[in-house]
Design an enzyme around this catalytic site. Structure first.
Site, mmCIF file in Angstrom:
data_model
loop_
_atom_site.group_PDB
_atom_site.id
_atom_site.type_symbol
_atom_site.label_atom_id
_atom_site.label_comp_id
_atom_site.label_asym_id
_atom_site.label_seq_id
_atom_site.Cartn_x
_atom_site.Cartn_y
_atom_site.Cartn_z
ATOM 1 N N SER A 163 0.809 -1.272 0.007
ATOM 2 C CA SER A 163 0.188 -0.109 -0.097
ATOM 3 C C SER A 163 1.017 1.317 0.041
ATOM 4 C CB SER A 163 -0.925 -0.077 1.230
ATOM 5 O OG SER A 163 -1.726 1.055 0.994
ATOM 6 N N THR A 164 0.970 2.093 1.163
ATOM 7 C CA THR A 164 1.486 3.080 1.217
ATOM 8 C C THR A 164 3.287 3.039 0.895
ATOM 9 O OG1 THR A 164 0.179 4.196 2.820
ATOM 10 C CG2 THR A 164 2.020 5.440 2.559
ATOM 11 N N HIS A 190 -2.766 -0.913 -3.171
ATOM 12 C CA HIS A 190 -4.125 -0.224 -2.766
ATOM 13 C C HIS A 190 -3.895 1.124 -3.665
ATOM 14 C CE1 HIS A 190 -4.212 -2.374 1.413
ATOM 15 N NE2 HIS A 190 -4.629 -2.942 0.272
ATOM 16 N N MET A 283 -0.023 0.926 4.784
ATOM 17 C CA MET A 283 -0.489 1.393 6.116
ATOM 18 C C MET A 283 -1.722 0.449 6.448
ATOM 19 S SD MET A 283 -2.479 4.852 6.866
ATOM 20 C CE MET A 283 -3.733 4.688 5.676
ATOM 21 N N ASP A 286 -4.132 -5.160 6.016
ATOM 22 C CA ASP A 286 -4.526 -5.942 4.771
ATOM 23 C C ASP A 286 -3.567 -6.994 4.794
ATOM 24 O OD1 ASP A 286 -6.340 -7.054 2.955
ATOM 25 O OD2 ASP A 286 -5.410 -5.405 1.435
#
Length: 343
Positions: A163-164, A190, A283, A286
């Site tokens: 993600s991030t 994401h 972050m 997940d």
């Protein structure tokens, strides 16, 4: 910093509603923003891409000259141009991004949407930076791997969740894998629609592997990377002797669609534990439950370490649960994957 008075008001109002956040400066253009960063020394900057006098990409470059580790969140439109510019910004060192509200609905709804997405990003990025900057800070202790049986045959697939900070991490990993890499690869990053397609194109340009956004019915093939499209879950299913992709609009999981957990669970149904699962910077949590299920069946689990992660939420959750066989700095992951792919 943003050239639109309405957007500046929207973002400022959304942030000031949180007692833990102080807005120390508001800039009307990129040049003004760069000067305010020097004068005010903020913990984080929210930066629009399209601004007069100095655009956001140039402002980001100037900020990075003096403050290479300052978290910067880009404010972007959900368009092809916006996606391209956002990926440019991430490649130049931006920490994360946020899509501007579409304009539909009331001002209050727009403020709430920005608050719900922006505030958690700010807290995660500033928190990670403060932990890393403490003189006494040390990498989080690595939990010893769970004593479980590992699959010892050559794996059938490589699964990656992030993600991030993920776009840059993916570029670093995939660019170091050879064209002859013998495993099919599925990726969940994401990102919203349009962005994932642009991301796949960019990754294809830096990797010897074939990288593209996944489409319904795509077959998992060695040397190919399929990136889950924004706003669709990517599931794997066996059709005869082949494994193909199914894209669904099922409800988000962990507030995400696509979700890493969905991919990992479906891979378990197809491959059992005969896979490599990699959790990169991101972050939230997940991927934790999906990794737990794969690990119980003997999958090899790699997690990015805290020091090289933009945010250690996702890999940190896997490490904290004792699911990671190895916790590696980002530069060490490609070589380990090459070794594991050979069984």
């Amino acid at each position: 910093m943003d050239d639109s008075a309405l957007v500046r008001r929207l973002v400022t109002t959304a942030l000031q509603a949180d007692a833990e956040i102080s807005v120390v400066g508001v800039a009307v253009n990129g040049r003004d923003g760069v000067e305010q960063v020097k004068a005010l020394d903020p913990d984080l900057v929210v930066l629009d891409i399209e601004m007069p006098e100095m655009d956001g990409l140039t402002a980001l470059d100037r900020i990075r000259e003096d403050r290479p580790r300052l978290p910067v969140i880009m404010f972007s439109t959900l368009t092809a141009r916006g996606a391209r510019q956002t990926l440019d910004a991430l490649g130049r060192g931006a920490s994360d991004y946020l899509a501007k509200p579409s304009g539909a609905g009331s001002l209050g709804a727009s403020i709430a949407a920005v608050r719900d997405e922006l505030v958690p990003k700010i807290k995660a990025l500033v928190g990670a930076r403060r932990v890393a900057g403490l003189p006494s800070a040390r990498p989080a202790p690595v939990t010893q791997p769970v004593r479980r049986r590992l699959v010892r045959t050559a794996p059938d697939a490589l699964l990656i969740g992030c993600s991030t900070g993920g776009p840059d991490a993916l570029a670093q990993v995939l660019s170091q894998l050879p064209a002859a890499f013998g495993l099919p690869i599925a990726v969940v990053q994401h990102m919203p629609p349009v962005f994932t397609g642009m991301l796949a194109q960019r990754l294809d340009g830096v990797s010897a592997l074939r990288v593209r956004e996944a489409a319904e019915g795509d077959v998992m093939e060695p040397g190919q990377v399929l990136v889950a499209p924004g706003d669709r879950h990517l599931r794997l299913r066996r059709v005869g002797a082949k494994v193909s992709v199914r894209l669904t609009e099922e409800p988000p999981e962990n507030f995400c669609r696509p979700a890493v957990d969905v991919l990992f669970r479906s891979a378990l149904e197809v491959y059992g534990g005969n896979v490599i699962a990699v959790i990169l910077t991101g972050m939230g949590q997940d991927g934790l439950r999906g990794t737990e299920a794969l690990a119980a069946r003997g999958a090899q689990v790699l997690a990015q370490d805290q020091a090289s992660s933009v945010v250690w939420g996702m890999p940190g959750a896997v490490v904290g649960a004792g699911l990671a066989n190895e916790v590696l700095a980002l530069p060490a992951i490609p070589a380990r994957l090459r070794g594991l792919a050979e069984g």
